[in-house]
Design a protein around this motif. Structure first.
Motif, PDB file in Angstrom:
ATOM      1  N   ASP A  72       7.208   4.578  -7.643  1.00 24.90           N
ATOM      2  CA  ASP A  72       8.492   4.795  -6.961  1.00 24.90           C
ATOM      3  C   ASP A  72       8.768   3.722  -5.914  1.00 24.90           C
ATOM      4  O   ASP A  72       9.910   3.297  -5.724  1.00 24.90           O
ATOM      5  CB  ASP A  72       8.500   6.157  -6.247  1.00 24.90           C
ATOM      6  CG  ASP A  72       8.611   7.300  -7.243  1.00 24.90           C
ATOM      7  OD1 ASP A  72       8.912   7.035  -8.415  1.00 24.90           O
ATOM      8  OD2 ASP A  72       8.373   8.457  -6.832  1.00 24.90           O
ATOM      9  N   VAL A  73       7.718   3.301  -5.194  1.00 30.67           N
ATOM     10  CA  VAL A  73       7.946   2.392  -4.067  1.00 30.67           C
ATOM     11  C   VAL A  73       8.044   0.937  -4.525  1.00 30.67           C
ATOM     12  O   VAL A  73       8.864   0.180  -4.034  1.00 30.67           O
ATOM     13  CB  VAL A  73       6.838   2.561  -2.996  1.00 30.67           C
ATOM     14  CG1 VAL A  73       7.013   1.529  -1.874  1.00 30.67           C
ATOM     15  CG2 VAL A  73       6.873   3.960  -2.404  1.00 30.67           C
ATOM     16  N   TYR A  74       7.196   0.533  -5.489  1.00 29.38           N
ATOM     17  CA  TYR A  74       7.096  -0.900  -5.789  1.00 29.38           C
ATOM     18  C   TYR A  74       7.689  -1.336  -7.127  1.00 29.38           C
ATOM     19  O   TYR A  74       7.689  -2.519  -7.434  1.00 29.38           O
ATOM     20  CB  TYR A  74       5.632  -1.354  -5.688  1.00 29.38           C
ATOM     21  CG  TYR A  74       5.129  -1.298  -4.263  1.00 29.38           C
ATOM     22  CD1 TYR A  74       5.550  -2.241  -3.335  1.00 29.38           C
ATOM     23  CD2 TYR A  74       4.284  -0.274  -3.836  1.00 29.38           C
ATOM     24  CE1 TYR A  74       5.127  -2.179  -2.014  1.00 29.38           C
ATOM     25  CE2 TYR A  74       3.846  -0.211  -2.514  1.00 29.38           C
ATOM     26  CZ  TYR A  74       4.282  -1.164  -1.616  1.00 29.38           C
ATOM     27  OH  TYR A  74       3.865  -1.102  -0.308  1.00 29.38           O
ATOM     28  N   SER A 101       0.831  -1.196   0.000  1.00 31.84           N
ATOM     29  CA  SER A 101       0.000   0.000   0.000  1.00 31.84           C
ATOM     30  C   SER A 101       0.868   1.249   0.000  1.00 31.84           C
ATOM     31  O   SER A 101       2.072   1.188   0.250  1.00 31.84           O
ATOM     32  CB  SER A 101      -0.940  -0.023   1.202  1.00 31.84           C
ATOM     33  OG  SER A 101      -0.194  -0.085   2.395  1.00 31.84           O
ATOM     34  N   MET A 154      -1.387  10.847  -7.629  1.00 28.57           N
ATOM     35  CA  MET A 154      -0.202  10.746  -6.772  1.00 28.57           C
ATOM     36  C   MET A 154      -0.020   9.330  -6.243  1.00 28.57           C
ATOM     37  O   MET A 154       1.114   8.874  -6.049  1.00 28.57           O
ATOM     38  CB  MET A 154      -0.298  11.726  -5.607  1.00 28.57           C
ATOM     39  CG  MET A 154      -0.129  13.158  -6.058  1.00 28.57           C
ATOM     40  SD  MET A 154       0.139  14.265  -4.670  1.00 28.57           S
ATOM     41  CE  MET A 154       1.762  13.779  -4.160  1.00 28.57           C
ATOM     42  N   ARG A 170      10.991  -0.301  -8.609  1.00 33.17           N
ATOM     43  CA  ARG A 170      12.313   0.292  -8.871  1.00 33.17           C
ATOM     44  C   ARG A 170      13.216  -0.602  -9.722  1.00 33.17           C
ATOM     45  O   ARG A 170      14.268  -0.179 -10.168  1.00 33.17           O
ATOM     46  CB  ARG A 170      13.037   0.611  -7.557  1.00 33.17           C
ATOM     47  CG  ARG A 170      12.496   1.842  -6.856  1.00 33.17           C
ATOM     48  CD  ARG A 170      13.428   2.322  -5.755  1.00 33.17           C
ATOM     49  NE  ARG A 170      13.690   1.283  -4.785  1.00 33.17           N
ATOM     50  CZ  ARG A 170      12.836   0.922  -3.836  1.00 33.17           C
ATOM     51  NH1 ARG A 170      11.669   1.521  -3.744  1.00 33.17           N
ATOM     52  NH2 ARG A 170      13.137  -0.029  -2.993  1.00 33.17           N
ATOM     53  N   ARG A 171      12.822  -1.883  -9.906  1.00 31.73           N
ATOM     54  CA  ARG A 171      13.687  -2.786 -10.675  1.00 31.73           C
ATOM     55  C   ARG A 171      12.899  -3.559 -11.728  1.00 31.73           C
ATOM     56  O   ARG A 171      13.055  -4.761 -11.879  1.00 31.73           O
ATOM     57  CB  ARG A 171      14.382  -3.773  -9.731  1.00 31.73           C
ATOM     58  CG  ARG A 171      15.469  -3.114  -8.911  1.00 31.73           C
ATOM     59  CD  ARG A 171      16.079  -4.091  -7.937  1.00 31.73           C
ATOM     60  NE  ARG A 171      17.179  -3.502  -7.208  1.00 31.73           N
ATOM     61  CZ  ARG A 171      17.034  -2.664  -6.195  1.00 31.73           C
ATOM     62  NH1 ARG A 171      15.845  -2.306  -5.795  1.00 31.73           N
ATOM     63  NH2 ARG A 171      18.097  -2.175  -5.592  1.00 31.73           N
ATOM     64  N   HIS A 191       0.488   5.828   0.675  1.00 30.28           N
ATOM     65  CA  HIS A 191      -0.355   6.955   1.067  1.00 30.28           C
ATOM     66  C   HIS A 191      -0.297   8.002  -0.025  1.00 30.28           C
ATOM     67  O   HIS A 191       0.780   8.264  -0.572  1.00 30.28           O
ATOM     68  CB  HIS A 191       0.154   7.572   2.365  1.00 30.28           C
ATOM     69  CG  HIS A 191      -0.175   6.749   3.559  1.00 30.28           C
ATOM     70  ND1 HIS A 191      -1.216   7.036   4.388  1.00 30.28           N
ATOM     71  CD2 HIS A 191       0.376   5.612   4.037  1.00 30.28           C
ATOM     72  CE1 HIS A 191      -1.289   6.124   5.337  1.00 30.28           C
ATOM     73  NE2 HIS A 191      -0.316   5.245   5.147  1.00 30.28           N
TER      74      HIS A 191
END
Lengths: 95, 334
Positions: A41-43, A26, A34, A45-46, A28
């Motif tokens: 960005d969080v999940y 999850s 957004m 990156r690769r 925020h």
């Protein structure tokens, strides 16, 4: 707490073409746009994903674990729903 | 590191429900994963919130010591690697906050508890990064110790925590390797001055890194319970020993010496024996009196305060857009 809380979103990612979106975690975010950017960005990156869904966490309705037996147990006794329940003569070969 | 919160005492809990607890323990014993909506004892929930929050805070505060060197990295290659690593730490913090939130605590509460000191982060991030070699040692040893701690957490009984840890462990391997590569460059390919810098960094970090695994098993509160609940799979001392065994040969390859005169290979046990750890230093750092505790918290508070207008602005923007959409929908309906 004087600040307003920023809403929570559940993130679903399709990792490859042909696969379903799968829950990743999850984030925020104040709004959907957004939430998508944060999820990226969080999940991812690769190269983990080709597509992202974000869903406001509060709109998800989940089954209650306490109801697990009454919801899912009846299917265990319905063995006639599985192909192995039926006999096919050996001479016919694979079916 | 990252399991130091498992060594803290619980606060008073409501009366237990022995029957449900027995059913819960049976599920754990059968290696079933516990999911957020399942019934769980309050102690289990409380331990996990504290543990996952401390882990998340460690990732976030862990960005500071290394972030300190981003602008001074010696080459573009080292700079992009360090940037990516620090960004990963931020990401790891966010995976973990999201796992903690499934237990019914809000992100805002967790951040507040870090900033007002009610929740801790790992003791290791209260040490300063004085030279570039410290960045190498952090990757090699701090991330190495973290991996040792985190791999068993991938099998933790609480589903969301275990899943976050699998993701984190996959990414953490790059962190350790880039650190060791920095060490190889300094020690095997570097000048005598560079090697001396690496040795100095190892001398300063070695003991604090061993303390990361937490108090020795005799002094650790609640190790039993965390093990019975399968939050933790190995004791502090077991993990520390595994880490020393894995690390000593790596240090020897670099041609470095460890700042421990008692460190020697024990033929009978097949393990490296090491000297006594100064637990008074550990307690001092955990209770807030390490070299950088005040600086780290000051930086976190400042970042939080300076971000307040951004958080207010995005919420105001979202509210304004929602109001416009609703007004437009109203006009269309008429």
């Amino acid at each position: 707490m004087t600040e307003k809380n920023i809403p929570l979103w559940e993130v679903f990612i399709r990792s490859r073409t042909g696969l379903a979106h799968r829950h990743a975690g999850s984030v925020h975010a104040a709004d959907a746009e957004m939430a998508l950017q944060n999820a990226r960005d969080v999940y991812t990156r690769r190269g983990e994903g080709l597509s992202i869904w974000v869903v406001p966490s509060h709109v998800i309705t989940a089954s209650d674990p306490a109801d697990r037996d009454s919801l899912f147990e009846p299917t265990a006794s319905k063995i006639y729903r599985h192909p192995s329940f039926y006999d096919v003569p050996e001479e016919v070969g694979h079916m | 590191m990252y399991t130091q919160a498992l060594n803290v005492k619980d606060t008073a809990l409501p009366a237990a429900d022995p029957q449900r607890e027995a059913r819960f323990q049976a599920r754990i014993d059968a290696e079933e994963k516990i999911e957020p909506n399942d019934w769980m004892p309050d102690g289990y929930r409380q331990t996990l919130v504290r543990q996952i929050a401390q882990h998340a805070h460690s990732e976030i505060v862990g960005m500071h010591p290394e972030g300190n060197w981003i602008t001074r990295a010696p080459s573009l290659k080292r700079k992009v690697a360090l940037l990516a690593k620090v960004q990963d730490e931020g990401g790891h913090g966010l995976y973990l906050y999201s796992a903690a939130e499934t237990l019914g605590v809000s992100r805002e509460e967790l951040v507040e508890q870090l900033l007002d000191g009610r929740q801790k982060y790992s003791s290791i991030f209260n040490y300063p990064t004085m030279t570039w070699a410290d960045v190498g040692v952090i990757g090699w040893l701090v991330d190495g110790a973290a991996i040792m701690n985190q791999i068993p957490l991938c099998r933790c009984s609480f589903g969301p925590y275990a899943r976050a840890m699998i993701r984190i462990c996959k990414e953490e391997s790059f962190h350790q390797r880039q650190g060791y590569e920095i060490m190889v460059a300094l020690c095997r390919d570097g000048t005598p001055a560079q090697k001396a810098m690496a040795q100095d960094a190892l001398n300063r970090w070695w003991w604090p890194v061993l303390m990361m695994f937490g108090p020795s098993d005799q002094d650790s509160q609640h190790t039993d319970k965390s093990m019975r609940w399968k939050i933790k799979r190995f004791t502090n001392d077991e993990l520390r020993r595994k880490f020393v065994d894995a690390t000593v040969p790596q240090g020897r390859y670099l041609g470095l010496t460890f700042p421990d005169p008692d460190l020697k290979f024990d033929e009978t046990t097949g393990h490296w024996a090491f000297g006594a750890i100064d637990w008074s230093e550990f307690r001092r750092v955990v209770s807030g009196d390490g070299p950088c505790n005040r600086q780290r918290l000051r930086q976190r508070k400042r970042a939080h305060e300076r971000g307040a207008w951004v958080r207010a602005a995005v919420l105001a923007h979202a509210a304004k857009r929602r109001a416009r959409e609703q007004a437009a929908a109203g006009v269309a309906a008429e």
